[in-house]
Structure formats: structure tokens, C-alpha cells
Design an enzyme around this catalytic site. Sequence first.
Site, PDB file in Angstrom:
ATOM      1  N   PRO A  34       6.953  13.672  40.897  1.00 37.14           N
ATOM      2  CA  PRO A  34       7.731  13.862  39.663  1.00 37.14           C
ATOM      3  C   PRO A  34       8.968  14.715  39.931  1.00 37.14           C
ATOM      4  O   PRO A  34       8.865  15.797  40.490  1.00 37.14           O
ATOM      5  CB  PRO A  34       6.760  14.596  38.730  1.00 37.14           C
ATOM      6  CG  PRO A  34       5.418  14.517  39.387  1.00 37.14           C
ATOM      7  CD  PRO A  34       5.647  14.305  40.839  1.00 37.14           C
ATOM      8  N   GLU A  35      10.114  14.208  39.556  1.00 40.82           N
ATOM      9  CA  GLU A  35      11.378  14.945  39.726  1.00 40.82           C
ATOM     10  C   GLU A  35      11.846  15.418  38.350  1.00 40.82           C
ATOM     11  O   GLU A  35      11.168  15.228  37.358  1.00 40.82           O
ATOM     12  CB  GLU A  35      12.420  14.028  40.385  1.00 40.82           C
ATOM     13  CG  GLU A  35      12.041  13.548  41.775  1.00 40.82           C
ATOM     14  CD  GLU A  35      12.101  14.662  42.819  1.00 40.82           C
ATOM     15  OE1 GLU A  35      12.608  15.752  42.513  1.00 40.82           O
ATOM     16  OE2 GLU A  35      11.592  14.440  43.924  1.00 40.82           O
TER      17      GLU A  35
END
Length: 272
Positions: A2-3
Site C-alpha cells: 500500500p502506497e
Amino acid sequence: MPELPEVEVTRRSLAGAIQGARVTGLRLGKPLRWPLGADPEALLGARVGEVQRRGKYLWLPLEDRGGLLMHLGMSGSLAFLGATPAAGPHDHFDLHTDRGLLRLTDPRRFGAVVWGAALEVSPVAGLLAGLGLEPFDERFDGAHLHARLRGRRVAIKQALLAGDIVVGAGNIYACEALFMAGIDPRLPAGRLSRPRADRLAVAVRAVLGQALAAGGTTLRDFRDAHGVAGSFQMQAQVYGREGQPCRRCGAAVRRIVQGARSTFFCPACQKR
Ligand code: ZN
């Protein structure tokens, strides 16, 4: 992994539902990256405030009881559930509230939930120290990027990934922004000209804006707090497209490895 867009999508999908809820219980599963650092009993009855994001961290204020700093690590996702299903083998943090259950599912356990008295106080302040500007902060522009890259010999892609100039340009988004700006990812960072820095700053913002609009990127298992997958991967120009024709010029997209991460780029459209 997840960014920033996925974390922001998570925040948006969660913030309205949980704000104002009262903590009724807390369950810890297997150890995460860092310990909670608080007695769960001491948080009972606290009211949840407005969920904030800084970089890839979420901050869940707990009224007069400090707050919880959350990180999704490599594989984490947060769900806000109306029901309270039994915890599975990868569910390592449950925050029960009178409005529902906030659950962190994290198979690889690089994620974390850390209690802190405030954002400005250790340990939270230490974890947030060194983060670059937010990409949508008006202070982030070509001038800022150009000034901070000066003298750096590392490749431009890695300078973006480091996150100390601007947060959010994780692997996928750094590749896409460099493509959009027409910049070879191997270019030494300090050699980026000012006009190209302007283009890159615009591209970083544009790519992250597109990712937010698409609900983030789901390569394997990202879901927002209501279980909805992102779709940015469908519109990626170069990421994950090794050997396929560039959508702009038709040349074959190349993959190289920089700092143990895959970089995808078009050797024709992106110049040194
Ligand atoms: Zn091309």
C-alpha cells in the site's frame, strides 16, 4: 504494497464512519512491526476524532487519550466492519467501537499500530520525522524538487522513492510519473534540469491524483475499509508492462532493477 494513494483511499473510506465512535475494546494478535506501547485498558471509552494521514501513516486521535498511529506495512489493509466476525490468522489488531470494528489484516506483519500522546511527541514524532512534503502541499513544486536534488548522484527514480523530498512516489507511482515527465529513471538526480523538475513535480501530482480517483492500485490484496479494490493498475502506462508496446510510441517497455526494485520505462519516450 500500500502506497500513499491506497492509504488515503483507506482514510477516506473510514474517517466518516469511525469519527465520534467510542472505543469499547481492543484485541492484539501476533506482534506487528512495533509494539502498541500502551495498556489497551487505558484506551477504553475514548472517543475517536478525525482520522488524519501523513505520508503512509494514519493517525487516529483518541480524544484526551492520545491516539493511534497506524501503518499498513507491506501487505496490510484496514476494514471497518458493522459485524464482528471471529479474527482470522492474519488479523492482528482489532479496535472495537460502538459503531463497528476496525480491523487490521496483515499477513506479512510489517504493519504497525503504535500509541502516542500526540503527533508531535515521541515515539510518533520520531516515526514521522524525515518525511518529505506531501505531494499536494503547495510548497511542493519544481523549484523545491530541483533544489533538493542538487548534488545527489543517486538515480532520479531512487531519489523519488526515498520519500525525504516528497512522500507518495512509491515504486509504481515513481515509474509512472517519470514516464509522464519523459525522464529516464537512471538519470543522476542532481542532473535534472529545472524545467524537467517542473514537469516531474506536475507529473508526480497528476499520477497520484489519478490513483486516488481510481481508488488506488490493487496488485494483490489492497481493499479500502469497505472491501472495494482499486483499479489504477488498469491505466498504468509502463508499470508491469515489460515487453509490451509503449502506449505513446509503440516501443517495447523495458524493466530494469534499481535498488532491488523493478523499474519499468520506455527507452524511447524517456530521455537521460
Ligand atoms: Zn514510448
